[in-house]
Design an enzyme around this catalytic site. Sequence first.
Site, PDB file in Angstrom:
ATOM      1  N   ILE A 158      -7.968   2.398   0.462  1.00  0.00           N
ATOM      2  CA  ILE A 158      -7.499   3.122   1.645  1.00  0.00           C
ATOM      3  C   ILE A 158      -6.091   3.651   1.363  1.00  0.00           C
ATOM      4  O   ILE A 158      -5.197   2.903   0.942  1.00  0.00           O
ATOM      5  CB  ILE A 158      -7.505   2.183   2.873  1.00  0.00           C
ATOM      6  N   LEU A 159      -5.920   4.945   1.596  1.00  0.00           N
ATOM      7  CA  LEU A 159      -4.644   5.599   1.305  1.00  0.00           C
ATOM      8  C   LEU A 159      -3.677   5.408   2.473  1.00  0.00           C
ATOM      9  O   LEU A 159      -4.077   5.462   3.638  1.00  0.00           O
ATOM     10  CB  LEU A 159      -4.877   7.087   1.077  1.00  0.00           C
ATOM     11  N   ASP A 218     -13.053   6.351   6.734  1.00  0.00           N
ATOM     12  CA  ASP A 218     -14.274   7.164   6.814  1.00  0.00           C
ATOM     13  C   ASP A 218     -14.330   7.946   8.130  1.00  0.00           C
ATOM     14  O   ASP A 218     -15.343   7.955   8.849  1.00  0.00           O
ATOM     15  CB  ASP A 218     -15.526   6.272   6.644  1.00  0.00           C
ATOM     16  N   ASP A 247      -8.462  11.402   7.570  1.00  0.00           N
ATOM     17  CA  ASP A 247      -7.327  11.200   8.480  1.00  0.00           C
ATOM     18  C   ASP A 247      -6.886   9.734   8.388  1.00  0.00           C
ATOM     19  O   ASP A 247      -7.173   9.067   7.390  1.00  0.00           O
ATOM     20  CB  ASP A 247      -7.656  11.670   9.902  1.00  0.00           C
ATOM     21  N   HIS A 276     -18.922  10.621   1.784  1.00  0.00           N
ATOM     22  CA  HIS A 276     -19.342   9.290   2.244  1.00  0.00           C
ATOM     23  C   HIS A 276     -20.862   9.266   2.404  1.00  0.00           C
ATOM     24  O   HIS A 276     -21.436  10.191   3.000  1.00  0.00           O
ATOM     25  CB  HIS A 276     -18.662   8.961   3.581  1.00  0.00           C
ATOM     26  N   ARG A 289       0.837  -1.205   0.000  1.00  0.00           N
ATOM     27  CA  ARG A 289       0.000   0.000   0.000  1.00  0.00           C
ATOM     28  C   ARG A 289       0.871   1.253   0.000  1.00  0.00           C
ATOM     29  O   ARG A 289       0.554   2.251  -0.649  1.00  0.00           O
ATOM     30  CB  ARG A 289      -0.903  -0.009   1.236  1.00  0.00           C
ATOM     31  N   ASN A 313     -13.178  13.555   1.613  1.00  0.00           N
ATOM     32  CA  ASN A 313     -13.920  12.385   1.145  1.00  0.00           C
ATOM     33  C   ASN A 313     -15.407  12.693   1.249  1.00  0.00           C
ATOM     34  O   ASN A 313     -15.838  13.425   2.142  1.00  0.00           O
ATOM     35  CB  ASN A 313     -13.574  11.191   2.052  1.00  0.00           C
TER      36      ASN A 313
END
Length: 202
Positions: free
Chosen positions: A92-93, A145, A141, A109, A65, A107
Amino acid sequence: MRERMVVLVSGTGSNLQALQAACQQREVPGFVAGVVGDRPCPALEWAGSMNIPWTMVEPGNFESRDKWSRALLERLLEVQADVVISAGFMKILAPLFVDWYYGRLINVHPSLLPAFPGAHAVRDALAAGVKVTGSTVHFIDHLVDHGPIIMQEPVRVEDNDTELSLHERIKAVEHQMLPQACAALLENRVVLDGDRAYIRTL
Ligand code: GRF
């Protein structure tokens, strides 16, 4: 001045289209400088059809990742992104990416966070029998989410709703809310105060 937005996508791209329309109407004082996807999807096809620079960075081509997120970061630096918008982006970053853009990375959501995080927010809201759900725009962060909430809008759940019908109404709300949040961010009107964020009016 902040004006260059890059949108991260994995799917349909209706939020991307709404944002682009709002830019063209000058409701958002900036433009979509690039679109980045993690897989082939209609949102990338649409970007191509609109001559918006797009690129795909597939996680499967990287060992971890971290390495994938670094490659993503390099693309965004090339495009000189001022603000990064995850709109239907399903990956997911890594922390290195989040840290780089923290405060400029948002983001959208489809629930009223912190209720129903995760990939099935609309389905989960229906299963829980809630009468009101909605959508949230928040800073990203290190948690999924999660992060200071910039805007939220409620959507009433109807008795005969399906996941599809409810998600369509949520998206209609998102198409108004996301451009407003982006405009505030570009105009430096979003104040980050610890775990909280709020929008200053002009
Ligand atoms: C939106 O509902 C957004 O909240 C969620 O994924 C959906 C993306 O829709 N993260 P689209 O690709 O913008 O149509």
